[in-house]
Every structure is written in structure tokens, then in C-alpha cells.
Design a protein around this motif. Structure first.
Motif, mmCIF file in Angstrom:
data_model
loop_
_atom_site.group_PDB
_atom_site.id
_atom_site.type_symbol
_atom_site.label_atom_id
_atom_site.label_comp_id
_atom_site.label_asym_id
_atom_site.label_seq_id
_atom_site.Cartn_x
_atom_site.Cartn_y
_atom_site.Cartn_z
ATOM 1 N N GLN A 1 95.496 -0.056 59.604
ATOM 2 C CA GLN A 1 94.110 -0.393 59.311
ATOM 3 C C GLN A 1 93.409 0.876 58.824
ATOM 4 O O GLN A 1 93.850 1.995 59.097
ATOM 5 C CB GLN A 1 93.374 -0.907 60.558
ATOM 6 C CG GLN A 1 93.931 -2.192 61.139
ATOM 7 C CD GLN A 1 93.171 -2.630 62.388
ATOM 8 O OE1 GLN A 1 92.324 -1.909 62.912
ATOM 9 N NE2 GLN A 1 93.490 -3.821 62.870
ATOM 10 N N PRO B 1 93.744 -1.559 68.153
ATOM 11 C CA PRO B 1 94.251 -1.914 66.821
ATOM 12 C C PRO B 1 95.431 -2.879 66.917
ATOM 13 O O PRO B 1 96.148 -2.914 67.921
ATOM 14 C CB PRO B 1 94.700 -0.563 66.243
ATOM 15 C CG PRO B 1 94.050 0.478 67.098
ATOM 16 C CD PRO B 1 93.913 -0.131 68.448
ATOM 17 N N TYR C 1 88.645 -0.110 71.641
ATOM 18 C CA TYR C 1 89.108 -0.753 70.414
ATOM 19 C C TYR C 1 90.627 -0.746 70.422
ATOM 20 O O TYR C 1 91.259 0.309 70.556
ATOM 21 C CB TYR C 1 88.591 -0.010 69.185
ATOM 22 C CG TYR C 1 89.018 -0.638 67.882
ATOM 23 C CD1 TYR C 1 88.356 -1.752 67.387
ATOM 24 C CD2 TYR C 1 90.108 -0.153 67.163
ATOM 25 C CE1 TYR C 1 88.749 -2.356 66.193
ATOM 26 C CE2 TYR C 1 90.504 -0.733 65.974
ATOM 27 C CZ TYR C 1 89.823 -1.842 65.501
ATOM 28 O OH TYR C 1 90.221 -2.444 64.327
ATOM 29 N N ARG D 1 86.190 -2.222 58.259
ATOM 30 C CA ARG D 1 87.625 -2.237 58.568
ATOM 31 C C ARG D 1 88.358 -2.966 57.450
ATOM 32 O O ARG D 1 87.966 -4.071 57.064
ATOM 33 C CB ARG D 1 87.866 -2.949 59.897
ATOM 34 C CG ARG D 1 89.353 -3.153 60.242
ATOM 35 C CD ARG D 1 89.533 -3.765 61.613
ATOM 36 N NE ARG D 1 88.932 -5.094 61.709
ATOM 37 C CZ ARG D 1 88.668 -5.721 62.863
ATOM 38 N NH1 ARG D 1 88.943 -5.127 64.008
ATOM 39 N NH2 ARG D 1 88.133 -6.921 62.869
ATOM 40 N N LEU E 1 89.373 2.478 58.778
ATOM 41 C CA LEU E 1 87.999 2.362 59.243
ATOM 42 C C LEU E 1 87.136 3.343 58.465
ATOM 43 O O LEU E 1 87.442 4.541 58.417
ATOM 44 C CB LEU E 1 87.887 2.658 60.744
ATOM 45 C CG LEU E 1 88.606 1.719 61.717
ATOM 46 C CD1 LEU E 1 88.426 2.215 63.149
ATOM 47 C CD2 LEU E 1 88.101 0.287 61.580
ATOM 48 N N GLU F 1 81.450 -8.458 65.130
ATOM 49 C CA GLU F 1 82.517 -8.414 64.130
ATOM 50 C C GLU F 1 82.282 -9.515 63.101
ATOM 51 O O GLU F 1 82.197 -10.691 63.446
ATOM 52 C CB GLU F 1 83.898 -8.596 64.758
ATOM 53 C CG GLU F 1 84.305 -7.464 65.683
ATOM 54 C CD GLU F 1 85.787 -7.538 66.073
ATOM 55 O OE1 GLU F 1 86.548 -8.249 65.370
ATOM 56 O OE2 GLU F 1 86.165 -6.882 67.048
#
Length: 270
Positions: free
Chosen positions: A223, A217, A215, A266, A225, A193
Motif C-alpha cells: 500500500q 495493513p 492501523y 491510501r 499512504l 474511511e
């Protein structure tokens, strides 16, 4: 709640290109921009892919205060993340030297501004942050992922002789003549990341996906992606470069997996 596929709007531009691979097929059209969207009220951010075969106009965007007063709009701060760059490709950010507003206006009319721009050579993986007020231009032969405030207010200073309107009075009002730092180095947040850019309007990260992982959130905010490269699975659905997903607040954790090093962008409002 599940991730929601984002819509894609393909926009033809005089400076666009039919070469959209590996993200999309163009059908022979000169596509310059692909916008990612959601149903209902637009998000405060706009995510897009930009494909160029020629230089874009030299332009500048206002900040929130000026845009609200003169355009009844948000301002426009943005960032570019380079996905493809032909040999010699560059992005222009700011000027190479301090000049007066009078010189800037004259240079815009004469075309001298081309040689005054700070053209930064770029390669895939580079990121450039472009705050409102920065004089800038995207060069030929690049593909960038742009994240910006949801605004379409642009003031052109120079357009290479194309028959489009210039907006010199307003451009003079909002242009910063300070130097620009150029490429913005990424900051590692965690393994796989990277923080690419961050300001009051957005935070943008790159995520490298390999073996299956969960993953989770942030439940308090939305968000987006965008699949920048590679293929893989998102919530057990096959995804590929060019796909985009909206994660509403409260989206449930889901699995990400790739065998070829899928890379995601992201974006969210901090």
C-alpha cells in the motif's frame, strides 16, 4: 517491517506554480508535479501531486492493449482528488456533446475543442475518475493528488498555442466520445474511511485520522499512504502534508494519531 518514507521528485512545468504551500517550498521555481517513488523496481502505480497556474494540454491516454502494441507500455487510467481549488477552478472530462472523429480532429486543430470540453467545477474533496480513452484537461488554480497506472504515454490534442507536439492520429484511435459522469461520490467503507475510486488497476481511499488508533495493513499486498492535509504521527514519527509512505507486503501494524484531523490517501492494487 516498518513503513518506508517515499522519495519526492519535483518537476518544473510551464503551467506550474511557486505556490506549493502547505505541502512544500518551491524555492521560487514553477513546480507542476511532485512524484512519489520507491527504491528498486517502480510500483505499478504512480502517485503525484499536481499544482497548476494555467490549464494543462487537452489530452488522452491509451488503454493497455493499444499502449502495448504501439508504445511497448502499459496504458494509463487515472484519478484526481482535489486538494485546493481557486474560485472558478474546473477539470475537463469528456465532451459536452457527441461528435464525429472528423469533427474532433478539426476542433483540435482550430481550438474549438476548448468549448466542446465538459468543464466540471470542482472544490476540495472532489474526486474524478479518468479511464483510458477519456479526453481530459486539468484547469488552472488547482492542486490535485493523482493516482495512475505507471505509464507516461500521453497523446495531446490541443495545447493552447504552446510549441509542443500534438499526436492527433493516435489520439483519434483511442479517444472515447461517450459522455463522462463527472464528480465521483465517495463510498463509506467504515468510520473515517472513504472509497474514492476503484477499478481493475487501483483502489484509492481517504482516511481521516484523529485519536490514536492501530492501523493494520493488508499483509498480502503493498500500500502507499500520502498525507494530504494536517499533521500527526505515523508509527510514532511526526508527519505532515506532502509526506508519502510505502508499506511493503507484511508491514507490521502501527499507530496513527492526529490532533488536527490529518487526512491520508491510501492507494493499492486490488
Amino acid at each position: 517491517m516498518k513503513p518506508v518514507p517515499m522519495s519526492k521528485t519535483f518537476l518544473e512545468k510551464v503551467w506550474g506554480t511557486p505556490d506549493l504551500a502547505p505541502w512544500y517550498e518551491s524555492g521560487g521555481r514553477k513546480i507542476g508535479e511532485v512524484w512519489f517513488g520507491t527504491e528498486g523496481e517502480p510500483l505499478p502505480l504512480l502517485m503525484k501531486l499536481i499544482f497548476t497556474s494555467e490549464r494543462l494540454s487537452v489530452q488522452v491516454h491509451p488503454n493497455d492493449e493499444y499502449a502495448a502494441k504501439h508504445e511497448h507500455s502499459r496504458g494509463k487510467t487515472e484519478m484526481w482528488h482535489v486538494l485546493r481549488a481557486e474560485p472558478g477552478a474546473a477539470l475537463a472530462c469528456g465532451l459536452t456533446k457527441q461528435i464525429t472523429p472528423e469533427h474532433l480532429r478539426a476542433a483540435s486543430l482550430s481550438g474549438e475543442i476548448e468549448s466542446l470540453l465538459n468543464w466540471v467545477p470542482v472544490k476540495p474533496g472532489d474526486t474524478v475518475y479518468v479511464p483510458a480513452g477519456t479526453i481530459h484537461a486539468i484547469g488552472a488554480g488547482v492542486v490535485v493528488c493523482e493516482v495512475q497506472q505507471q505509464s507516461d504515454v500521453t497523446y495531446r490534442l490541443y495545447d493552447y498555442g504552446r510549441p509542443r507536439e500534438l499526436h492527433l492520429d493516435k489520439a483519434m484511435d483511442v479517444s472515447s466520445l461517450d459522455p463522462h459522469p463527472g464528480i465521483r461520490p465517495p463510498v463509506e467503507l467504515a468510520p473515517g474511511e472513504l472509497r474514492l475510486a476503484e477499478c481493475e488497476y487501483f483502489a484509492v481511499d481517504a482516511l481521516i485520522v484523529g485519536a490514536a488508533k492501530l492501523y493494520t495493513p493488508d499483509p498480502s499486498r503493498w500500500q502507499a499512504l500520502i498525507v494530504l492535509e494536517g499533521t500527526g504521527q505515523l508509527d510514532r514519527n511526526e508527519v505532515k502534508a506532502g509526506d508519502g509512505f510505502y508499506l511493503p507486503p507484511g508491514t507490521d501494524p502501527f499507530e496513527l494519531e492526529s490532533t488536527d484531523g490529518m487526512r491520508l490517501l491510501r492507494a493499492f492494487v486490488p
